[in-house]
Structure formats: structure tokens, C-alpha cells
Design a protein around this motif. Structure first.
Motif, PDB file in Angstrom:
ATOM      1  N   ILE A 109       0.838  -1.183   0.000  1.00 55.08           N
ATOM      2  CA  ILE A 109       0.000   0.000   0.000  1.00 55.08           C
ATOM      3  C   ILE A 109       0.883   1.246   0.000  1.00 55.08           C
ATOM      4  CG2 ILE A 109      -0.232  -0.061   2.517  1.00 55.08           C
ATOM      5  CD1 ILE A 109      -2.990   1.223   2.167  1.00 55.08           C
ATOM      6  N   HIS A 110       0.589   2.149  -0.900  1.00 56.68           N
ATOM      7  CA  HIS A 110       1.372   3.378  -1.061  1.00 56.68           C
ATOM      8  C   HIS A 110       0.435   4.560  -0.817  1.00 56.68           C
ATOM      9  CE1 HIS A 110       4.332   0.712  -2.912  1.00 56.68           C
ATOM     10  NE2 HIS A 110       3.352   0.265  -3.689  1.00 56.68           N
ATOM     11  N   PHE A 111       0.614   5.181   0.334  1.00 60.05           N
ATOM     12  CA  PHE A 111      -0.259   6.274   0.744  1.00 60.05           C
ATOM     13  C   PHE A 111       0.368   7.602   0.333  1.00 60.05           C
ATOM     14  CE2 PHE A 111      -2.383   9.252   3.503  1.00 60.05           C
ATOM     15  CZ  PHE A 111      -3.678   8.756   3.578  1.00 60.05           C
ATOM     16  N   HIS A 112      -0.310   8.311  -0.556  1.00 59.57           N
ATOM     17  CA  HIS A 112       0.152   9.631  -0.996  1.00 59.57           C
ATOM     18  C   HIS A 112      -0.590  10.668  -0.154  1.00 59.57           C
ATOM     19  CE1 HIS A 112       2.059   7.603  -4.391  1.00 59.57           C
ATOM     20  NE2 HIS A 112       0.911   6.960  -4.564  1.00 59.57           N
ATOM     21  N   LYS A 113       0.138  11.221   0.803  1.00 60.71           N
ATOM     22  CA  LYS A 113      -0.477  12.033   1.849  1.00 60.71           C
ATOM     23  C   LYS A 113      -0.945  13.379   1.309  1.00 60.71           C
ATOM     24  CE  LYS A 113       2.115  13.726   5.076  1.00 60.71           C
ATOM     25  NZ  LYS A 113       3.005  13.842   6.236  1.00 60.71           N
ATOM     26  N   GLY A 114      -2.238  13.600   1.396  1.00 59.03           N
ATOM     27  CA  GLY A 114      -2.793  14.904   1.080  1.00 59.03           C
ATOM     28  C   GLY A 114      -3.418  15.553   2.292  1.00 59.03           C
TER      29      GLY A 114
END
Length: 296
Positions: free
Chosen positions: A67-72
Motif C-alpha cells: 500500500i502506497h499512501f500519498h499524503k494529502g
């Protein structure tokens, strides 16, 4: 149908999870993430509304590297430069670059949390165009977006849902321990299939369908009931006996010419075709020609 879509039997394309303030669809979103991780697929999350820790809670820890969480969150607009992705980067080029920067062996799943936040900062037609482009580019296998339908005009909601291969609308059920999902799926031939189900999500983001209100393709048909005779309680008889029918057929109807009458009318007689005029005492006759001024 809901289980098949979440667990990947009918995955692919663009899927919308539609919720309202009455019932959140984020648990269904986590079910999509958990199911994709168990299939060994890479999952890219654009988190604009939820923190990474909250979204990861309950997911399979053995697949955490997938899982690759692209933090916004909590800086989705990039005002303090604390986010790795901003809402302005919701473009086909930027998302493609985010996915391709991570080496993977299988097609990825893109989770957008949420589409409503993106729609608040972009024109709906622009977002629809970019979603359509992402479906065609092929860098992601499936796009799953959370949409808060009560935050937008119905025209915007319908436009986004029209692009989707499947729409899952969640709502509270009578039982407070479960929710109700109305799933609409579009087949490749363009046919729409719809089903309502009661579901429950456990703490480890496992989905279970408890009750189905109806099965697709199985329609319960009630046995035919004898129809009531509207003439049964009348004080007079509407039906004719055999003798009455024969007498009715022998009656000559008015204004209907028999063959004898037709022959008599069409038979030529002496003097036929002549017009005889007898002047009347009150006729106003003028012997002068009224058109004599027209003579040249």
C-alpha cells in the motif's frame, strides 16, 4: 454482487462508492484496499480527507508494503508544503507519474479519498475528463472513488456516476449493526444490473453480506388468481341466447344498402342526367348580361 465487485471477480474500470452524512462509505473503501492487498496488487491511495493511520487501521499488516499512501491530509491544498500530493495534482500526468515511480509487477488499484474534495476545487467536467483518461491510459487496473453525494448537485453526481462501471450507494439499515448497499453495475454490453444487500464490515476490514433482498435473475411470481366476473351480480342479463343471436342477425339495419337497392340506384333510367328548372315567382331575373363589359 457487492462481494464480487469488492473481491475482484468483477473488478476493473471505475467504481464509485456513494455515501451521505447519514452513513459513511469509507469502510467499504477499506474493504476494497484489503481485498486488493490480499490479491497481491499494489494500492495507491490519494488521501485528501483521512490520515494514513486512520485508513491503515485494521488492514492486513503482512501486505503493508503493497500500500502506497500519498499524503494529502491535512494539507490538501499545499499551503504549508506538508503534503506529498495536493488536490491540484489530480491530473492524468501527475497520477501516472506517482504510480510509475513505484515498481510493481501487477496492475495497480487507485483509491481516491475523496472525489468530493477534488470536485470542490475543480470543475466537474474537468474531473470527468481526467477520470476517463485514467481509465484509458492503463496505468491502474481499477479506480475506486468515494463520493459524498449530499455535497453536490444531482447533475454533478449523475455525471460522475455515469462514467462508472459500478456504483455502490450505502445507507443505514433498520439494524444499526449493518448497512444497506444498492449496487448498480454496467455490463460490457451496456446492460444495467441492480441489487440491494445488507452488509457488515468487521474490524479487520472484512466484508460480509448478511441478507439479500432479492437475487438477480430470480423473480418471485405470484400464482394467478381467478378474476372476478363483473356481470355476476347484475339484475339483468347481458348475454344473448342462440335464438336471440339468430334473430339479431336477421334484422335489417338502417342506412345499409342491400344488393337490390344498389342495383336499383345504379340502373340507368330515361331522362337521367337532365336538369329541369322551373322559375319561381320570387326569382329576381335580369335580362341584361352582367358580363357584357368584359367583351373585347
Amino acid at each position: 454482487m457487492l462481494l464480487n465487485i469488492v473481491h475482484g471477480t468483477e473488478s476493473g474500470g471505475f467504481i464509485v462508492v456513494e455515501d451521505t452524512v447519514k452513513y459513511s462509505g469509507r469502510e467499504i473503501l477499506k474493504c476494497f484496499i484489503n481485498a486488493a492487498l490480499k490479491r497481491g496488487e499494489d494500492v495507491h491511495v490519494l488521501g485528501f480527507e483521512t490520515s494514513e493511520a486512520e485508513l491503515r487501521a485494521g488492514l492486513d499488516s503482512s501486505c503493508v508494503q503493497k500500500i502506497h499512501f500519498h499524503k494529502g491530509h491535512p494539507d490538501p491544498l499545499g499551503w504549508t508544503c506538508k503534503s506529498s500530493v495536493t488536490v491540484h495534482q489530480f491530473t492524468t500526468r501527475d497520477i501516472t507519474q506517482l504510480v510509475q515511480n513505484v515498481p510493481h509487477t501487477k496492475a495497480s488499484v487507485l483509491i481516491v479519498d475523496s472525489l468530493s474534495f477534488v470536485l470542490r476545487h475543480h470543475q466537474p467536467v474537468v474531473i470527468c475528463q481526467r477520470l476517463q483518461e485514467l481509465k484509458k491510459v492503463g496505468v491502474v487496473k481499477t479506480i475506486v472513488g468515494l463520493l459524498h453525494s449530499d455535497l453536490h448537485l444531482q447533475g454533478v453526481v449523475k455525471s460522475v456516476c455515469h462514467l462508472a462501471n459500478a456504483v455502490i450507494s450505502v445507507a443505514p439499515a433498520n439494524n444499526e449493526h449493518c448497512g444497506m448497499a444498492k449496487t448498480t453495475r454496467r455490463t460490457k454490453s451496456g446492460k444495467l444490473m441492480q441489487e440491494e444487500e445488507y452488509f457488515d464490515v468487521s474490524e479487520d476490514a472484512a466484508l460480509s453480506v448478511q441478507t439479500r433482498t432479492h437475487q438477480p435473475g430470480h423473480v418471485q411470481i405470484e400464482p394467478d388468481k381467478p378474476k372476478a366476473d363483473p356481470t355476476s351480480n347484475l339484475t339483468f342479463n347481458l348475454r344473448l341466447s342462440k335464438k336471440e343471436k339468430e334473430a339479431k342477425e336477421k334484422v335489417a339495419l338502417p342506412f345499409v344498402f342491400s344488393q337490390e337497392k344498389k342495383s336499383a340506384l345504379l340502373r340507368p333510367t330515361p331522362g337521367s342526367g337532365r336538369i329541369t328548372y322551373e322559375p319561381d315567382a320570387y326569382d329576381d331575373l335580369d335580362e341584361e348580361d352582367p358580363d357584357d363589359d368584359l367583351d373585347v
